[in-house]
Scaffold this active site. Structure first.
Site, PDB file in Angstrom:
ATOM      1  N   GLY A 112       0.823  -1.206   0.000  1.00 16.62           N
ATOM      2  CA  GLY A 112       0.000   0.000   0.000  1.00 16.62           C
ATOM      3  C   GLY A 112       0.857   1.255   0.000  1.00 16.62           C
ATOM      4  O   GLY A 112       0.614   2.191  -0.764  1.00 16.62           O
TER       5      GLY A 112
ATOM      6  N   TYR B 271      -3.300   5.931   6.456  1.00 15.88           N
ATOM      7  CA  TYR B 271      -3.161   7.196   5.730  1.00 15.88           C
ATOM      8  C   TYR B 271      -2.626   8.303   6.628  1.00 15.88           C
ATOM      9  O   TYR B 271      -1.765   9.086   6.230  1.00 15.88           O
ATOM     10  CB  TYR B 271      -4.497   7.621   5.109  1.00 15.88           C
ATOM     11  CG  TYR B 271      -5.036   6.658   4.079  1.00 15.88           C
ATOM     12  CD1 TYR B 271      -4.198   5.985   3.198  1.00 15.88           C
ATOM     13  CD2 TYR B 271      -6.398   6.428   3.992  1.00 15.88           C
ATOM     14  CE1 TYR B 271      -4.703   5.106   2.249  1.00 15.88           C
ATOM     15  CE2 TYR B 271      -6.918   5.560   3.033  1.00 15.88           C
ATOM     16  CZ  TYR B 271      -6.059   4.896   2.173  1.00 15.88           C
ATOM     17  OH  TYR B 271      -6.566   4.033   1.234  1.00 15.88           O
TER      18      TYR B 271
END
Length: 161
Positions: free
Chosen positions: A99, A133
């Site tokens: 990711g 994030y």
């Protein structure tokens, strides 16, 4: 640990992308909302007039994740930006850096193209993604509310005179 490779998706990746889309929809508890077929993905992503691009993340030659993105524009910045439509890594490969590698690759594209922003949306219940994030330095945009027109509402607006 094996090296991760990020590459631009090609038409030959259509079935893989479609599988990832379905896996993502299942994860997001929205499998019933996917109306696209693999043929739709191929035509819209790899057709002549496509404005969307995709990346494939591989480990040891196995596709383990993908990202789909497009360029948007900010009048306030007077610059293009990148909007990340989808990011997905297969559960068995989460934690290997896929990711982050996909996001870093997209950030490099944004910087190389002079983009002023790199944006995406996340479901409010997806705490693992939100934590990930924010760990990377991303900031939630709480002052904006997303809106969408689709289906009959989109058709009605388009047909109004």
């Amino acid at each position: 640990m094996s090296q991760l490779e990020i590459r631009t998706a090609t038409k030959a990746d259509t079935a893989t992308i479609y599988r990832f889309v379905m896996d993502l929809a299942i994860y997001e508890k929205a499998e019933q909302e996917v109306v696209a077929s693999a043929a739709d993905i191929e035509a819209s992503l790899f057709g002549e007039e496509s404005t969307t691009q995709a990346l494939i993340c591989e480990q040891d030659g196995v596709a383990i994740g993908f990202a789909v993105y497009f360029f948007n524009y900010s009048t306030w910045l007077g610059k293009h930006g990148i909007y990340l439509e989808d990011l997905y890594v297969s559960p068995a490969y989460r934690g290997v850096g896929a990711g982050q590698a996909l996001l870093q690759h997209l950030a490099r594209i944004a910087v190389s193209k002079g983009c002023g922003r790199f944006e995406w949306s996340v479901l409010d219940w997806n705490t693992p993604a939100i934590d990930f994030y924010e760990h990377l330095g991303a900031v939630a945009q709480k002052e904006w509310i997303g809106y969408r027109l689709e289906g009959e509402a989109l058709q009605r607006l388009a047909q109004q005179r």
